[in-house]
Write an enzyme that holds these catalytic residues in place. Structure first.
Site, PDB file in Angstrom:
ATOM      1  N   LYS A   1       1.212  -1.013  -0.001  1.00 47.00           N
ATOM      2  CA  LYS A   1       0.196  -0.229   0.475  1.00 47.00           C
ATOM      3  C   LYS A   1       0.875   1.079   0.175  1.00 47.00           C
ATOM      4  O   LYS A   1       1.700   1.698   0.875  1.00 47.00           O
ATOM      5  CB  LYS A   1      -0.683   0.231   1.252  1.00 47.00           C
ATOM      6  CG  LYS A   1      -2.205   1.454   0.922  1.00 47.00           C
ATOM      7  CD  LYS A   1      -2.422   1.193   2.588  1.00 47.00           C
ATOM      8  CE  LYS A   1      -2.847   2.800   3.027  1.00 47.00           C
ATOM      9  NZ  LYS A   1      -1.861   4.021   2.094  1.00 47.00           N
TER      10      LYS A   1
ATOM     11  N   GLY B   1       5.868   3.559  10.905  1.00 47.91           N
ATOM     12  CA  GLY B   1       4.781   4.758  10.706  1.00 47.91           C
ATOM     13  C   GLY B   1       4.529   4.866  12.774  1.00 47.91           C
ATOM     14  O   GLY B   1       4.985   5.245  13.148  1.00 47.91           O
ATOM     15  N   SER B   2       3.298   5.452  12.935  1.00 43.87           N
ATOM     16  CA  SER B   2       2.766   6.294  14.480  1.00 43.87           C
ATOM     17  C   SER B   2       2.867   5.075  14.661  1.00 43.87           C
ATOM     18  O   SER B   2       2.508   3.984  14.395  1.00 43.87           O
ATOM     19  CB  SER B   2       2.060   6.641  13.787  1.00 43.87           C
ATOM     20  OG  SER B   2       0.257   7.015  13.342  1.00 43.87           O
TER      21      SER B   2
ATOM     22  N   GLY C   1      -1.415   4.208  14.378  1.00 37.67           N
ATOM     23  CA  GLY C   1      -1.377   3.572  13.231  1.00 37.67           C
ATOM     24  C   GLY C   1      -0.412   2.033  13.311  1.00 37.67           C
ATOM     25  O   GLY C   1      -1.790   0.815  13.210  1.00 37.67           O
ATOM     26  N   GLY C   2       0.534   1.892  13.585  1.00 30.06           N
ATOM     27  CA  GLY C   2       0.436   0.551  14.437  1.00 30.06           C
ATOM     28  C   GLY C   2      -0.100  -0.354  15.051  1.00 30.06           C
ATOM     29  O   GLY C   2      -0.963  -1.319  14.617  1.00 30.06           O
TER      30      GLY C   2
ATOM     31  N   GLU D   1       7.035  -0.634  12.949  1.00 31.28           N
ATOM     32  CA  GLU D   1       8.478  -0.029  13.386  1.00 31.28           C
ATOM     33  C   GLU D   1       7.437   0.902  14.030  1.00 31.28           C
ATOM     34  O   GLU D   1       7.036   1.980  13.389  1.00 31.28           O
ATOM     35  CB  GLU D   1       9.080  -0.310  12.915  1.00 31.28           C
ATOM     36  CG  GLU D   1      10.685   0.460  12.943  1.00 31.28           C
ATOM     37  CD  GLU D   1      11.519   1.156  12.331  1.00 31.28           C
ATOM     38  OE1 GLU D   1      11.599   0.852  11.108  1.00 31.28           O
ATOM     39  OE2 GLU D   1      11.498   2.417  12.615  1.00 31.28           O
TER      40      GLU D   1
ATOM     41  N   CYS E   1      13.460   7.497  12.572  1.00 32.26           N
ATOM     42  CA  CYS E   1      12.707   7.055  13.994  1.00 32.26           C
ATOM     43  C   CYS E   1      14.257   6.877  14.721  1.00 32.26           C
ATOM     44  O   CYS E   1      13.830   6.827  15.764  1.00 32.26           O
ATOM     45  CB  CYS E   1      12.430   5.899  13.372  1.00 32.26           C
ATOM     46  SG  CYS E   1      13.256   4.906  12.347  1.00 32.26           S
TER      47      CYS E   1
ATOM     48  N   GLU F   1       7.427  10.168  21.861  1.00 31.60           N
ATOM     49  CA  GLU F   1       8.256  10.451  20.473  1.00 31.60           C
ATOM     50  C   GLU F   1       7.202  12.886  19.547  1.00 31.60           C
ATOM     51  O   GLU F   1       6.366  12.106  20.008  1.00 31.60           O
ATOM     52  CB  GLU F   1       8.486  10.001  19.418  1.00 31.60           C
ATOM     53  CG  GLU F   1       8.975  10.064  18.275  1.00 31.60           C
ATOM     54  CD  GLU F   1       8.330   9.297  17.102  1.00 31.60           C
ATOM     55  OE1 GLU F   1       9.552   8.858  16.375  1.00 31.60           O
ATOM     56  OE2 GLU F   1       7.234   9.191  16.614  1.00 31.60           O
TER      57      GLU F   1
END
Ligand code: NAP
Length: 511
Positions: free
Chosen positions: A167, A224-225, A228-229, A248, A285, A375
């Site tokens: 995606k 990503g965030s 989201g993860g 991650e 990251c 973060e």
């Protein structure tokens, strides 16, 4: 059919190219094709899979200039930075081609039968690793090449023998599309099954959720965030048949500033850490989001030098307007906290640019406020100032799981604070001594992963050849007739690969 366009990160203008949005009713066909391709692809010889990966590299080299130009426009990252990422991506393809051929990741282990054993005979056992099936990969906004269409997740899944559906990240659709075309072309040129690699576009969470929930999807790679993860992990776990999501997510990459080293070289470490913090507008990251030091004159000098170095940094463009907004909102929240002193923030030349910042907080306040442990994605670092070594240890103990930890200290520091850095090691996936956390080598010894919440599974790495392990599972053949075994497990070692036979690693045949 619905379409969308890429956006120029620097100007906000729409870029050329209309990208078709994949609708949910197309998923059965998409995953069906991925499953069919997987069934053929997993049986294809390693040398042919390696050829496929090498051909992708050749095809990418042919469009290098166009690709770098497009990625620069869509992400705002500088062309030299994208060139570095391009080289990393193409080298990564070579690295995994070699890995596929070597076959050591199959971890073949053979224990031969012993019919004389008492009280029961010992069976013949032969273990190796097999690919999981179709893998869904979410392109990462901050790595338009090295973690997108044919980045670390896709190449390790293909190397493992899985088919892949990517995606595209909606902030660089054109870059992703150009790369995907080269991968699909390479598949055709090397005779790979149709559908071994597919690439779709979507905006909004529907498509990603549909891909994770589809019964034919067997694993997911994500960068990503945290939100989201975790949303994807929850969806995957709620399926009738749960699947692994290798996510991650966020990390603040704490840096311990030990007193002797700081006393000796305050300016050097300030400059070095500012370069690490501000590289690519802090959108790594691994950027040093938290530093931890002891109250002292040396630390005061360090702070002054850090501010001076920040002031010299040029304003930068962030990956997308939403990432810029998230950064500014995070900084504002921090600045409003009574216990935080936003001691330096560079006002950028325009509201499309970002300037770097430094904030201070004392150790006790840091421990008390969980918000300060999260973060803020971008060029800001929070310096935690501790009264003494005991408070510093409490601060380290309060930290969440991290991708990396760093210690700046000479031999005397490392002896005096050994419990400190050793405690930090228990929280991280990679510990750096007298360096910076940014800059991740793509090699076999890399581990780019860490305890939750930095990743959803600390056993696995997203970078380096061991990334292949995420998309494999072990299977054992017990007392299987030799000629029915997969070639790699048969008595004669025709593939010439290393195998553990009755505990000994060798390339020999089984007697
Ligand atoms: P993101 O919001 O996590 O999105 C990454 C991908 O996951 C996108 O394709 C997104 O789809 C999809 N996604 C996110 N949430 C989802 C959900 N609930 N259901 C289904 N799909 C979902 O990351 P981003 O767009 O790269 O950046 C946003 C923020 O993430 C940044 O401001 C930063 O805080 C953080 N971030 C951290 C790192 C890191 O390395 N630590 C890297 C990048 C970003 P759509 O976009 O199509 O909706």
């Amino acid at each position: 059919m619905r379409f969308y366009q890429g956006v120029n990160a620097a100007t906000g203008e729409l870029l050329t190219g209309n990208f078709p949005i994949c609708e949910l009713d197309a998923l059965d066909e998409l995953l069906g094709r991925a499953k069919g391709a997987f069934e053929d692809y997993q049986t294809i010889e390693s040398s042919k899979k390696a050829l496929f990966l090498r051909q992708i590299r050749i095809n990418l080299l042919e469009i290098e200039t166009d690709l770098i130009d497009r990625a620069h426009l869509e992400t705002g990252l500088s062309k030299p930075r994208i060139k570095t990422e391009f080289d990393r991506t193409t080298n990564q393809l070579l690295l995994f081609a070699g890995t596929v051929e070597r076959g050591d990741w199959l971890e073949i282990s053979i224990d031969t039968e012993d019919n004389e054993r008492l009280p029961t005979p010992k069976p013949d056992l032969r273990k190796w690793y097999i690919p999981l099936g179709p893998v869904v990969v979410f392109g990462a906004s901050n790595f338009p090449l090295a973690y997108s269409a044919i980045g670390g997740d896709s190449v390790s899944a293909l190397a493992a023998g899985c088919s892949v559906i990517v995606k595209a990240h909606p902030s660089h659709p054109g870059t992703s599309e150009l790369v995907a075309e080269m991968v699909i072309k390479a598949g055709k040129m090397t005779g790979m099954p149709d559908g071994v690699f597919q690439h779709v576009h979507g905006q909004g969470f529907e498509l990603g959720a549909g891909l994770v929930e589809h019964p034919l999807t067997k694993a997911v790679g994500f960068t990503g965030s945290y939100s989201g993860g975790m949303a994807l992990v929850k969806l995957a776990n709620a399926r009738p048949v749960p699947i692994p999501v290798f996510a991650e997510m966020g990390s603040t990459n704490p840096v311990l500033l030990l007193p002797n080293s700081l006393q000796d070289q305050p300016e050097f470490w300030a400059n070095t850490l500012v370069k690490s913090l501000t590289a690519s507008a802090g959108q790594f990251c691994t950027n040093p989001g938290i530093m931890i030091g002891l109250k002292s004159d040396a630390l005061d000098v360090f702070v002054e030098k850090f501010k001076e170095a920040l002031a010299l940094e040029l304003d930068q463009i962030m990956l997308s307007s939403s990432i810029l907004q998230n950064f500014e909102a995070g900084k504002e929240t921090l600045a409003k906290l009574e216990e935080v002193d936003l001691i330096y923030t560079k006002t950028p030349e325009s509201n499309r640019h970002v300037g770097p910042s430094l904030a201070l907080v004392n150790g006790l306040d840091f421990i008390k406020n969980p918000l300060l442990h999260h973060e803020i994605f971008g060029p800001i670092s929070l310096l935690v100032i501790c009264d003494d070594a005991a408070e510093m240890l409490n601060v380290i103990n309060s930290l969440e799981g991290q991708l990396t930890g760093t210690v700046i200290g000479d031999a005397i520091d490392l002896e005096r604070f050994d419990v400190h850095y050793k405690t930090l090691i228990t929280k991280v996936g990679r510990m750096i001594f007298n360096g910076v956390p940014t800059g991740v080598e793509v090699v076999g010894s890399m581990h780019h992963g860490g305890p939750f919440p930095s990743t959803s599974n600390s056993y696995f790495t997203a970078v380096g050849t061991d990334a292949i392990r995420r998309f494999l599972r072990p299977v054992v053949y017990q007392n299987c007739p030799n000629d029915l075994l997969p070639l790699a497990l048969q008595n004669k070692n025709v593939l010439g690969i290393y195998r553990r036979i009755n505990g000994e690693l060798s390339k020999s045949d089984v007697d």
